[in-house]
Design an enzyme around this catalytic site. Structure first.
Site, short mmCIF file in Angstrom:
data_model
loop_
_atom_site.label_atom_id
_atom_site.label_comp_id
_atom_site.label_asym_id
_atom_site.label_seq_id
_atom_site.Cartn_x
_atom_site.Cartn_y
_atom_site.Cartn_z
CD GLU A 133 41.99 -12.94 15.91
OE1 GLU A 133 40.85 -13.37 16.14
OE2 GLU A 133 42.71 -12.37 16.75
CE LYS A 139 42.65 -10.26 19.75
NZ LYS A 139 42.47 -11.71 19.49
CB CYS A 190 39.30 -10.83 17.35
SG CYS A 190 38.16 -12.19 17.69
#
Ligand SMILES: NC(=O)CC(=O)C(=O)O
Length: 274
Positions: A43, A112, A153
């Site tokens: 990331e 995301k 994440c």
């Protein structure tokens, strides 16, 4: 083709975007020469993980970092999950992961979905939503080996999302991530084991190397967990890489011997997209 090699690149993140790209390119070349089929970056591999940097380091789709990575995928004939970078789209900024195939063609992108807004007393605080917008697409891409689900994440903390990836055929879930020194030691390993176990899939987490001089200290510890819940390989906090074999027969074996996914009471409950 029931086996393939995946490379996890745990790169350092420098202040200089070009240096980060160059660093990534040289690791990509090295692991490709060693036979990696799929290469994964962390990331925000080319931008310090700090909301004040995201707009300046961001680029539109097909920007500088994008082109370099697409070229690297083509030159090295690998699939590349290009970690994440800030993506500028109009007046919005997303935390985006592009996926390139062996010809360097973009075959997917994941923005995301869950923004990392936390405030842990005596520990880590972060507010991605100060700058970032959230994506709304579920991301599964196809390879000659299997379907692969992609999260970024914090997305891994939402079990419904991983389950949907698996319902859409994913046998491996890849997660560029950057846990920190509060949440990493507490949750990183457990979450990758949980998502592997409850979906009987491989989970793969790839983080930046730890750097105590940066404003946000990544936990590192890039990891692969098997569908049986074993950690098959894991890194420490330092820059480097691992190359690991993914054996899809193990996915089939675990799903057949302990048929959790078949035992879901679809007549009583279900997860559905809005
Ligand atoms: N950085 C993240 O998005 C998530 C994280 O660090 C955590 O969930 O912990």
């Amino acid at each position: 083709m029931n086996k393939f090699k995946i490379a996890l690149l745990q790169t350092r993140v420098y202040e200089n975007k070009n240096k980060n790209i160059e660093n990534a390119l040289s690791f990509i070349e090295e692991v490709s020469k060693k036979g990696a089929d799929i290469v994964v970056l962390p990331e925000m591999f080319c931008c310090p993980y700090n909301t004040s940097y995201f707009k300046d380091y961001g680029e539109e789709e097909n920007g500088l970092a994008y082109k370099a990575l697409s070229q690297a995928a083509q030159n090295n004939e690998i699939y590349l999950v290009a970690g994440t970078m800030p993506e500028i789209d109009g007046d919005k900024v997303y935390n985006t992961s592009y996926v390139f195939n062996r010809k360097g063609i973009q075959i997917e992108k994941h923005r995301k979905m869950h923004l990392f807004d936390i405030d842990v007393e005596g520990g880590q605080s972060f507010k991605e939503s100060d700058v970032l917008s959230s994506g709304s697409n579920i991301t599964v891409f196809d390879t000659e080996f299997c379907k692969i689900g992609l999260l970024i994440c914090y997305d891994i903390r939402f079990p419904e999302l991983s389950r949907i990836l698996v319902q859409n055929g994913a046998e491996v879930i890849i997660v560029p991530g950057a846990f920190n020194m509060t949440t990493g030691p507490a949750h990183w390993e457990t979450l990758f084991k949980c998502r592997a176990l409850d979906n009987q899939a491989y989970t793969v987490g790839v983080a930046p190397a730890r750097d105590y001089d940066s404003g946000y200290t990544s936990y590192g510890n890039s990891i692969i967990v098997s569908p049986w819940g074993n950690i098959t390989n894991k890194m420490d906090e330092n820059q480097g890489y691992i190359i690991e074999e993914i054996d899809l027969d193990i996915v089939k074996k675990v799903r057949s011997e302990l048929p959790l996914l078949k035992h879901i009471r679809k007549d009583v409950y279900k997860i559905e997209l809005i």
